[in-house]
Design an enzyme around this catalytic site. Sequence first.
Site, short mmCIF file in Angstrom:
data_model
loop_
_atom_site.label_atom_id
_atom_site.label_comp_id
_atom_site.label_asym_id
_atom_site.label_seq_id
_atom_site.Cartn_x
_atom_site.Cartn_y
_atom_site.Cartn_z
N ASN A 57 2.18 -9.69 -5.90
CA ASN A 57 1.25 -9.61 -4.78
C ASN A 57 0.47 -10.91 -4.75
O ASN A 57 -0.22 -11.23 -5.72
CB ASN A 57 0.30 -8.42 -4.97
CG ASN A 57 1.02 -7.11 -4.79
OD1 ASN A 57 1.36 -6.73 -3.68
ND2 ASN A 57 1.30 -6.43 -5.89
N GLY A 59 -5.67 -6.90 -4.67
CA GLY A 59 -6.99 -6.29 -4.48
C GLY A 59 -8.02 -7.09 -5.26
O GLY A 59 -7.77 -7.52 -6.38
N ASP A 72 3.55 -7.10 -10.95
CA ASP A 72 3.62 -5.67 -11.30
C ASP A 72 4.97 -5.34 -11.91
O ASP A 72 6.01 -5.75 -11.40
CB ASP A 72 3.40 -4.81 -10.05
CG ASP A 72 2.03 -5.04 -9.42
OD1 ASP A 72 1.19 -5.71 -10.04
OD2 ASP A 72 1.81 -4.54 -8.30
N SER A 132 0.79 -1.23 0.00
CA SER A 132 0.00 0.00 0.00
C SER A 132 0.82 1.28 0.00
O SER A 132 0.34 2.34 0.38
CB SER A 132 -0.94 0.05 1.21
OG SER A 132 -1.92 -0.91 1.08
N1 LIG Z 1 11.86 2.13 -8.28
C1 LIG Z 1 10.73 2.78 -8.55
N2 LIG Z 1 10.65 3.61 -9.63
C2 LIG Z 1 9.51 4.27 -9.93
N3 LIG Z 1 8.39 4.19 -9.19
C3 LIG Z 1 8.39 3.40 -8.10
C4 LIG Z 1 9.55 2.65 -7.74
N4 LIG Z 1 9.27 1.96 -6.61
C5 LIG Z 1 7.99 2.25 -6.30
N5 LIG Z 1 7.45 3.13 -7.17
C6 LIG Z 1 6.08 3.70 -7.13
O1 LIG Z 1 5.50 3.43 -5.87
C7 LIG Z 1 4.40 2.51 -5.98
C8 LIG Z 1 4.40 1.50 -4.84
O2 LIG Z 1 5.63 0.82 -4.80
P1 LIG Z 1 5.72 -0.77 -4.62
O3 LIG Z 1 7.15 -1.13 -4.61
O4 LIG Z 1 4.88 -1.41 -5.65
O5 LIG Z 1 5.15 -1.02 -3.16
P2 LIG Z 1 3.75 -1.56 -2.61
O6 LIG Z 1 4.03 -2.95 -2.16
O7 LIG Z 1 3.44 -0.66 -1.48
O8 LIG Z 1 2.76 -1.51 -3.73
C9 LIG Z 1 4.59 1.87 -7.35
O9 LIG Z 1 3.38 1.40 -7.86
C10 LIG Z 1 5.18 3.04 -8.15
O10 LIG Z 1 4.17 3.97 -8.48
MG LIG Z 2 2.95 -2.24 -5.60
#
Ligand SMILES: Nc1ncnc2c1ncn2[C@@H]1O[C@H](COP(=O)(O)OP(=O)(O)O)[C@@H](O)[C@H]1O
Ligand SMILES: [Mg+2]
Length: 377
Positions: free
Chosen positions: A318, A322, A302, A192
Amino acid sequence: MSPAKRLRVGVLFGGRSGEHEVSLASAASVIRALDPEKYEVVPIGISKDGRWLVGTSAQRMLPEVLKSGERVFLPPDPTAATLAPMAPVAGHPSITLDVVFPVLHGTFGEDGTVQGFLELAGLPYVGAGVLASAVGMDKDVQKRLFEHEGLPVVPYLAILRSKWEREPAAVLKLLKKKFRFPVFVKPAALGSSVGMTRVKAAHELPAALSLAGEYGTKIIVERAVNAREIEVSVLGNDEVQASIPGEILPHREFYDYTAKYLEEGTRLMIPAKLTKKQVAVFQDYAIRAFRAIDGSGMARCDFFLERRTGKIFVNELNTIPGFTSISMYPKLWEASGLPYPALVDRLIELALERHREKARTKYSIELPAGSGGALEA
Ligand SMILES: Nc1ncnc2c1ncn2[C@@H]1O[C@H](COP(=O)(O)OP(=O)(O)O)[C@@H](O)[C@H]1O
Ligand SMILES: [Mg+2]
């Protein structure tokens, strides 16, 4: 099928994580989609402080189950596989379950803890097992397995919170040497987008590291990529299928907590605008990522598709994505020809199939007759 033969499905929802409310929305959709001719649903709410509460047929709304459901527990005893009332009341029998559908997001639900508990209780359950669930919650271990499988991941470093607290200067030096800015700093085991910061310059690192450290013992720092966000749904046990890819179009700087849950504005593009070749690569990577963590049942994979270079990176898997009717996971299946109710049917079948497959495994050695004495000494 006669009503007596209906499968009794325990739907676990709520939970102790920050994603409690999201889980309520997901579980309500799952319950609506379970065909009453085939299934008898037992909603099992887990309150934010961890109490298990079972709903009666009168309690149609999930928040009511959490408020006034009967308090129950599940003994870790495979010969019972039964939800027992915490305080036995005459006329309130134990509830035997055929299968459990954990619709819990995040810690104490998606991370292998509940899955381990259901294993002990001998109950079939939907989705990933203990190992894949635990790995799915750990962005660091997950990336190592992806790398081992030859899948591209964004350059990253995992740092123990204790190391950051003990040797901040050394950690900052290491990070400044390895990365150019911006970078993302996030807790290794949370979802999240909680505790996450997009860090634009070195002087913002300490606050970001300390914030991420509040949410877990391990912190991830990774290169920020300017990328499109593509997602693929995966379904199966030993035979795995990938859906068509979809795209998340966040209306904010990145897909943060506000964009995910608080504000409308983020759009889902299904199917994502991609070439045939790109679609094939995303699907291949999604299946390989799923296998790399030993996935089963379902997962959403993702990706980042870097705008400038066209490079694809696996971001994360994941294991309980969701699941509301407008969520990406079921939407992608719908667009791939599998409507929501059929998806839920398939997930339950997969849970039972995996349970049967595991039941063939021997867990103890059978000693030849007469040889027991030696071990008894
Ligand atoms: N290395 C990255 N480069 C660009 N955007 C990122 C990166 N890491 C995270 N994000 C942004 O943050 C959001 C959430 O990060 P994520 O690693 O997917 O964690 P969560 O498990 O909370 O979904 C991603 O969907 C993206 O929009
Ligand atoms: Mg994510």
